[in-house]
Scaffold this motif. Sequence first.
Motif, PDB file in Angstrom:
ATOM      1  N   ILE A 217       0.963  -1.264  -0.051  1.00 52.49           N
ATOM      2  CA  ILE A 217      -0.017   0.064  -0.022  1.00 52.49           C
ATOM      3  C   ILE A 217       1.110   1.146   0.014  1.00 52.49           C
ATOM      4  O   ILE A 217       0.517   2.118  -0.977  1.00 52.49           O
ATOM      5  N   PRO A 218       1.920   1.520   0.814  1.00 52.41           N
ATOM      6  CA  PRO A 218       2.653   2.576   0.939  1.00 52.41           C
ATOM      7  C   PRO A 218       3.458   2.719  -0.360  1.00 52.41           C
ATOM      8  O   PRO A 218       3.670   3.952  -0.799  1.00 52.41           O
ATOM      9  N   PHE A 219       3.956   1.565  -0.942  1.00 50.16           N
ATOM     10  CA  PHE A 219       4.515   1.696  -2.425  1.00 50.16           C
ATOM     11  C   PHE A 219       3.696   2.222  -3.405  1.00 50.16           C
ATOM     12  O   PHE A 219       4.241   3.041  -4.136  1.00 50.16           O
ATOM     13  N   ILE A 220       2.714   1.658  -3.402  1.00 56.19           N
ATOM     14  CA  ILE A 220       1.720   2.126  -4.607  1.00 56.19           C
ATOM     15  C   ILE A 220       1.279   3.416  -4.333  1.00 56.19           C
ATOM     16  O   ILE A 220       1.251   4.159  -5.402  1.00 56.19           O
ATOM     17  N   ALA A 221       1.051   3.776  -3.221  1.00 55.61           N
ATOM     18  CA  ALA A 221       0.630   5.545  -2.895  1.00 55.61           C
ATOM     19  C   ALA A 221       1.683   6.212  -3.274  1.00 55.61           C
ATOM     20  O   ALA A 221       1.899   7.196  -3.932  1.00 55.61           O
ATOM     21  N   GLY A 222       3.026   6.034  -2.874  1.00 56.40           N
ATOM     22  CA  GLY A 222       4.125   6.512  -3.209  1.00 56.40           C
ATOM     23  C   GLY A 222       4.590   6.804  -4.815  1.00 56.40           C
ATOM     24  O   GLY A 222       4.832   7.753  -5.358  1.00 56.40           O
ATOM     25  N   LEU A 223       4.427   5.598  -5.448  1.00 60.44           N
ATOM     26  CA  LEU A 223       4.477   5.639  -6.829  1.00 60.44           C
ATOM     27  C   LEU A 223       3.363   6.503  -7.481  1.00 60.44           C
ATOM     28  O   LEU A 223       3.756   7.194  -8.470  1.00 60.44           O
ATOM     29  N   ALA A 224       2.193   6.438  -6.892  1.00 62.03           N
ATOM     30  CA  ALA A 224       1.361   7.319  -7.570  1.00 62.03           C
ATOM     31  C   ALA A 224       1.433   8.808  -7.390  1.00 62.03           C
ATOM     32  O   ALA A 224       1.407   9.688  -7.960  1.00 62.03           O
ATOM     33  N   LEU A 225       2.058   9.178  -6.148  1.00 59.41           N
ATOM     34  CA  LEU A 225       2.180  10.617  -5.982  1.00 59.41           C
ATOM     35  C   LEU A 225       3.699  11.043  -6.944  1.00 59.41           C
ATOM     36  O   LEU A 225       3.497  12.177  -7.458  1.00 59.41           O
ATOM     37  N   LEU A 226       4.675   9.980  -7.003  1.00 56.06           N
ATOM     38  CA  LEU A 226       5.592  10.478  -7.662  1.00 56.06           C
ATOM     39  C   LEU A 226       5.177  10.646  -9.427  1.00 56.06           C
ATOM     40  O   LEU A 226       5.632  11.515 -10.230  1.00 56.06           O
ATOM     41  N   THR A 227       4.362   9.845  -9.726  1.00 56.54           N
ATOM     42  CA  THR A 227       3.759   9.797 -11.116  1.00 56.54           C
ATOM     43  C   THR A 227       3.026  11.295 -11.433  1.00 56.54           C
ATOM     44  O   THR A 227       3.288  11.852 -12.010  1.00 56.54           O
ATOM     45  N   PHE A 228       2.052  11.420 -10.194  1.00 57.51           N
ATOM     46  CA  PHE A 228       1.361  12.635 -10.445  1.00 57.51           C
ATOM     47  C   PHE A 228       2.303  13.984 -10.335  1.00 57.51           C
ATOM     48  O   PHE A 228       2.050  14.749 -10.985  1.00 57.51           O
ATOM     49  N   LEU A 229       3.075  14.047  -9.522  1.00 57.20           N
ATOM     50  CA  LEU A 229       4.295  15.085  -9.636  1.00 57.20           C
ATOM     51  C   LEU A 229       5.057  15.026 -10.927  1.00 57.20           C
ATOM     52  O   LEU A 229       5.298  16.352 -11.388  1.00 57.20           O
ATOM     53  N   GLY A 230       5.446  14.215 -11.588  1.00 59.33           N
ATOM     54  CA  GLY A 230       5.984  14.073 -12.778  1.00 59.33           C
ATOM     55  C   GLY A 230       5.255  14.622 -13.649  1.00 59.33           C
ATOM     56  O   GLY A 230       5.833  15.323 -14.539  1.00 59.33           O
ATOM     57  N   VAL A 231       3.829  14.209 -13.843  1.00 60.13           N
ATOM     58  CA  VAL A 231       3.121  14.470 -14.813  1.00 60.13           C
ATOM     59  C   VAL A 231       2.770  16.329 -14.675  1.00 60.13           C
ATOM     60  O   VAL A 231       2.714  16.891 -15.803  1.00 60.13           O
ATOM     61  N   PHE A 232       2.572  16.659 -13.485  1.00 60.84           N
ATOM     62  CA  PHE A 232       2.461  18.026 -13.170  1.00 60.84           C
ATOM     63  C   PHE A 232       3.365  18.890 -13.635  1.00 60.84           C
ATOM     64  O   PHE A 232       3.274  19.894 -14.201  1.00 60.84           O
ATOM     65  N   ILE A 233       4.737  18.544 -13.131  1.00 64.71           N
ATOM     66  CA  ILE A 233       5.864  19.286 -13.712  1.00 64.71           C
ATOM     67  C   ILE A 233       6.025  19.447 -15.374  1.00 64.71           C
ATOM     68  O   ILE A 233       6.268  20.311 -15.566  1.00 64.71           O
ATOM     69  N   THR A 234       5.875  18.060 -15.897  1.00 63.37           N
ATOM     70  CA  THR A 234       5.909  18.031 -17.359  1.00 63.37           C
ATOM     71  C   THR A 234       4.868  19.050 -17.940  1.00 63.37           C
ATOM     72  O   THR A 234       5.132  19.829 -18.965  1.00 63.37           O
ATOM     73  N   ILE A 235       3.526  19.046 -17.459  1.00 60.43           N
ATOM     74  CA  ILE A 235       2.508  19.734 -18.110  1.00 60.43           C
ATOM     75  C   ILE A 235       3.020  21.332 -17.995  1.00 60.43           C
ATOM     76  O   ILE A 235       2.642  22.095 -18.752  1.00 60.43           O
ATOM     77  N   VAL A 236       3.137  21.719 -16.776  1.00 63.35           N
ATOM     78  CA  VAL A 236       3.990  23.235 -16.313  1.00 63.35           C
ATOM     79  C   VAL A 236       4.944  23.506 -17.185  1.00 63.35           C
ATOM     80  O   VAL A 236       5.010  24.519 -17.636  1.00 63.35           O
ATOM     81  N   MET A 237       5.902  22.687 -17.339  1.00 63.14           N
ATOM     82  CA  MET A 237       6.971  22.907 -18.321  1.00 63.14           C
ATOM     83  C   MET A 237       6.559  23.369 -19.795  1.00 63.14           C
ATOM     84  O   MET A 237       7.107  24.012 -20.488  1.00 63.14           O
ATOM     85  N   VAL A 238       5.603  22.273 -20.313  1.00 59.16           N
ATOM     86  CA  VAL A 238       5.590  22.474 -21.661  1.00 59.16           C
ATOM     87  C   VAL A 238       4.611  23.759 -21.715  1.00 59.16           C
ATOM     88  O   VAL A 238       4.885  24.371 -22.763  1.00 59.16           O
ATOM     89  N   LYS A 239       3.584  23.982 -21.043  1.00 65.26           N
ATOM     90  CA  LYS A 239       2.905  25.268 -20.953  1.00 65.26           C
ATOM     91  C   LYS A 239       3.634  26.521 -20.956  1.00 65.26           C
ATOM     92  O   LYS A 239       3.435  27.551 -21.335  1.00 65.26           O
ATOM     93  N   LYS A 240       4.646  26.395 -20.188  1.00 66.53           N
ATOM     94  CA  LYS A 240       5.709  27.574 -19.820  1.00 66.53           C
ATOM     95  C   LYS A 240       6.347  27.719 -21.172  1.00 66.53           C
ATOM     96  O   LYS A 240       6.789  28.861 -21.831  1.00 66.53           O
ATOM     97  N   LYS A 241       6.912  26.527 -21.718  1.00 71.96           N
ATOM     98  CA  LYS A 241       7.505  26.749 -23.026  1.00 71.96           C
ATOM     99  C   LYS A 241       6.852  27.112 -24.407  1.00 71.96           C
ATOM    100  O   LYS A 241       7.290  28.104 -25.072  1.00 71.96           O
ATOM    101  N   LYS A 242       5.415  27.161 -24.399  1.00 67.35           N
ATOM    102  CA  LYS A 242       4.784  27.441 -25.385  1.00 67.35           C
ATOM    103  C   LYS A 242       4.406  28.909 -25.287  1.00 67.35           C
ATOM    104  O   LYS A 242       4.122  29.667 -26.145  1.00 67.35           O
ATOM    105  N   THR A 243       4.208  29.481 -24.061  1.00 71.69           N
ATOM    106  CA  THR A 243       4.173  30.869 -23.784  1.00 71.69           C
ATOM    107  C   THR A 243       5.336  31.749 -24.124  1.00 71.69           C
ATOM    108  O   THR A 243       5.127  32.970 -24.633  1.00 71.69           O
ATOM    109  N   LYS A 244       6.424  31.337 -24.344  1.00 73.80           N
ATOM    110  CA  LYS A 244       7.660  31.846 -24.655  1.00 73.80           C
ATOM    111  C   LYS A 244       7.701  32.300 -26.172  1.00 73.80           C
ATOM    112  O   LYS A 244       7.559  31.983 -27.136  1.00 73.80           O
TER     113      LYS A 244
END
Length: 80
Positions: free
Chosen positions: A53-80
């Motif tokens: 359970i903690p392993f899956i929760a941690g994996l889900a958290l890291l996946t969410f953070l990775g996707v979030f950071i990727t989306i923010v970086m792509v949007k920031k690159k498009k605005t420049k």
Amino acid sequence: MATSLDQTLGMGLVTLAGVIFTYYTVWVILLPFADNDNMIQQFFLPRIYAIIIPFIAGLALLTFLGVFITIVMVKKKKTK
């Protein structure tokens, strides 16, 4: 200023976190010292889930953070 709804929700989340922490602590630290035929064993999942359970929760958290950071970086690159 926090409204009463915010305070109630916050207190509920703190209480939920406390209950989960207490349950997990008893499950992982105290339960291994109890006999397998003890009555308290029926209130807890098998011990393998204490790892899964903690392993899956941690994996889900890291996946969410990775996707979030990727989306923010792509949007920031498009605005420049």
